[in-house]
Design an enzyme around this catalytic site. Structure first.
Site, PDB file in Angstrom:
ATOM      1  N   GLY A  90       0.494  -1.346  -0.112  1.00 38.86           N
ATOM      2  CA  GLY A  90      -0.230  -0.314  -0.229  1.00 38.86           C
ATOM      3  C   GLY A  90       1.076   1.577  -0.111  1.00 38.86           C
ATOM      4  O   GLY A  90       0.140   2.337   0.404  1.00 38.86           O
ATOM      5  N   ARG A 104      -4.867  -8.345  -9.441  1.00 37.22           N
ATOM      6  CA  ARG A 104      -6.195  -8.724  -9.976  1.00 37.22           C
ATOM      7  C   ARG A 104      -6.625  -8.283 -11.521  1.00 37.22           C
ATOM      8  O   ARG A 104      -6.346  -7.534 -11.708  1.00 37.22           O
ATOM      9  CB  ARG A 104      -7.204  -9.088  -8.804  1.00 37.22           C
ATOM     10  CG  ARG A 104      -6.931  -9.635  -8.174  1.00 37.22           C
ATOM     11  CD  ARG A 104      -8.398 -10.607  -7.616  1.00 37.22           C
ATOM     12  NE  ARG A 104      -8.458 -11.129  -6.496  1.00 37.22           N
ATOM     13  CZ  ARG A 104      -8.205 -12.352  -6.011  1.00 37.22           C
ATOM     14  NH1 ARG A 104      -8.317 -12.856  -6.916  1.00 37.22           N
ATOM     15  NH2 ARG A 104      -7.760 -12.920  -4.904  1.00 37.22           N
ATOM     16  N   HIS A 156       1.810   0.948 -12.918  1.00 34.34           N
ATOM     17  CA  HIS A 156       2.616  -1.066 -13.197  1.00 34.34           C
ATOM     18  C   HIS A 156       3.815  -0.294 -13.791  1.00 34.34           C
ATOM     19  O   HIS A 156       5.380   0.463 -14.330  1.00 34.34           O
ATOM     20  CB  HIS A 156       2.567  -1.528 -14.744  1.00 34.34           C
ATOM     21  CG  HIS A 156       3.141  -2.790 -14.603  1.00 34.34           C
ATOM     22  ND1 HIS A 156       2.618  -4.105 -14.261  1.00 34.34           N
ATOM     23  CD2 HIS A 156       4.375  -2.954 -15.554  1.00 34.34           C
ATOM     24  CE1 HIS A 156       3.823  -4.282 -14.469  1.00 34.34           C
ATOM     25  NE2 HIS A 156       4.181  -3.975 -15.068  1.00 34.34           N
TER      26      HIS A 156
END
Ligand code: GAR
Length: 190
Positions: A11, A90, A108
């Site tokens: 996080g 996911r 990413h």
């Protein structure tokens, strides 16, 4: 403008976004953090910012569609305008993609389309490329595919280790994600 953040792990990107929203650099409210893992450390970070949390796993549902329908109900109830994936590991399914066209963003840790997947930093390091980086993109049904919004390069020096590269990438992410989201929020509002 109301944002939801999805995370699965540590996080740190969630926290960078939370700090930017608190400082009003991002002109939007983070309505909640959702984690697909009840043990995600991101959930602990949310306490500091008084951001509501939700955590449930696809395993608690009969299908991915049921899982996403539950998520969709939450997103609609909270009147969410934009979903930010921050280490959410996911694939987003049709239920959410159809409900939020061009409103789901991902970060990413590689220069996509190179090194997609869950080990973007390690894969680039092991491939011995000299330049990798960070990509922010709209989410589609693929793994780290979808139209690119922004990219920043990170050089891999001869002395870099996997750990030092991870550190460099995360530093770039933590500056870049809040900046790009702030611009997107402005654009959507105008
Ligand atoms: C980040 O490096 C993010 O780019 C990556 O997961 C990490 C989460 O770190 N995402 C992907 O690899 C998506 N395929 P964090 O939990 O500390 O923000």
């Amino acid at each position: 403008m109301r944002l939801a953040i999805f995370a699965s792990g540590n996080g740190t990107n969630f926290e960078a976004l939370a700090q930017a929203a608190e400082a009003k650099t991002i002109d939007a409210k983070i309505s909640f953090l959702f984690c697909d893992k009840k043990t995600a450390y991101a959930l602990k970070r949310a306490e500091k910012y008084d951001i509501p949390i939700y955590a449930f796993s696809p395993k608690e549902f009969n299908s991915k569609q049921e899982y996403e329908t539950e998520l969709l109900e939450l997103l609609v109830r909270e009147q969410i305008d934009l979903i930010l994936l921050a280490g959410y590991m996911r694939i987003i399914g049709d239920t959410l993609l159809t409900a939020f066209p061009k409103r789901i963003i991902n970060i990413h840790p590689a220069l996509l389309p190179a090194f997609p997947g869950i080990h973007g930093i390690k894969d680039a390091f092991e491939a011995k490329v000299r330049v990798t980086g960070v990509t922010i993109h709209y989410v589609d049904s693929g793994v780290d595919t979808g139209p690119i919004i922004a990219q920043e390069k990170v050089r891999i020096g001869a002395k870099d280790t996997l750990e030092s590269l991870e550190e460099k990438i995360h530093q770039v992410e933590h500056k870049m994600y809040p900046k790009v989201v702030a611009e997107l929020v402005k654009e959507i509002k105008s």
